[in-house]
Design a protein around this motif. Structure first.
Motif, PDB file in Angstrom:
ATOM      1  N   GLU A  68       4.641 -27.401 -20.101  1.00 29.22           N
ATOM      2  CA  GLU A  68       4.914 -26.021 -19.699  1.00 29.22           C
ATOM      3  C   GLU A  68       6.290 -25.947 -19.048  1.00 29.22           C
ATOM      4  N   TYR A  69       7.025 -24.876 -19.380  1.00 37.58           N
ATOM      5  CA  TYR A  69       8.370 -24.659 -18.858  1.00 37.58           C
ATOM      6  C   TYR A  69       8.427 -23.298 -18.180  1.00 37.58           C
ATOM      7  N   ARG A  70       9.287 -23.193 -17.188  1.00 36.16           N
ATOM      8  CA  ARG A  70       9.501 -21.909 -16.505  1.00 36.16           C
ATOM      9  C   ARG A  70      10.990 -21.616 -16.550  1.00 36.16           C
ATOM     10  N   ARG A  71      11.333 -20.427 -16.984  1.00 36.72           N
ATOM     11  CA  ARG A  71      12.721 -19.999 -17.093  1.00 36.72           C
ATOM     12  C   ARG A  71      12.832 -18.558 -16.603  1.00 36.72           C
ATOM     13  N   ALA A  72      14.067 -18.100 -16.504  1.00 36.24           N
ATOM     14  CA  ALA A  72      14.345 -16.712 -16.134  1.00 36.24           C
ATOM     15  C   ALA A  72      15.448 -16.194 -17.038  1.00 36.24           C
ATOM     16  N   ALA A  73      15.490 -14.894 -17.216  1.00 39.80           N
ATOM     17  CA  ALA A  73      16.509 -14.277 -18.065  1.00 39.80           C
ATOM     18  C   ALA A  73      16.848 -12.895 -17.535  1.00 39.80           C
ATOM     19  N   THR A  74      18.086 -12.517 -17.710  1.00 36.44           N
ATOM     20  CA  THR A  74      18.528 -11.153 -17.433  1.00 36.44           C
ATOM     21  C   THR A  74      18.356 -10.371 -18.723  1.00 36.44           C
ATOM     22  N   ILE A  75      17.713  -9.230 -18.633  1.00 40.75           N
ATOM     23  CA  ILE A  75      17.416  -8.456 -19.838  1.00 40.75           C
ATOM     24  C   ILE A  75      17.759  -6.986 -19.619  1.00 40.75           C
TER      25      ILE A  75
END
Length: 117
Positions: free
Chosen positions: A67-74
């Motif tokens: 499992e991976y956790r990421r963030a993004a500006t959208i």
């Protein structure tokens, strides 16, 4: 040129170089994701606003089972569509699953590169 002027220009120049390097690095990642990425379904963990930008944090399970956790500006429109705890389509690299992005961003990259989805 005086040393005082150089003392002001050099830090600004280094910051500009760092920003350009980061943009090139992420652009290369998007190219790899567009060409070799695989779809996975993630979960929106958190929606937030930071400095006038809409961001999401998400988790997903890569092809390797981790499992991976990421963030993004959208964009605001996508931010409004997504719900915390809800699904989010993600594209990740099968050989480097921690490299990922929301699927619609990669679809835009594929169109720009004239690649088949």
């Amino acid at each position: 040129m005086s040393s005082a002027v150089m003392g002001m220009i050099l830090p600004a120049l280094l910051i500009i170089i760092a920003i350009i390097a980061a943009l090139v690095w992420r652009g290369r990642q998007f190219g790899r994701l567009a060409r070799h990425g695989v779809p996975v379904t993630g979960t929106v963990v958190r929606k937030m606003r930071q400095g006038g930008a809409q961001r999401i944090a998400f988790t997903y399970r890569g092809p390797d089972g981790h499992e991976y956790r990421r963030a993004a500006t959208i964009a605001l429109g996508k931010w409004v569509e997504l719900a915390e705890g809800g699904p989010i389509p993600i594209i990740c690299l099968p050989d480097h699953p921690q490299t990922s992005a929301p699927a619609w961003l990669i679809e835009d990259a594929r169109r720009a590169l004239k690649l088949q989805p």
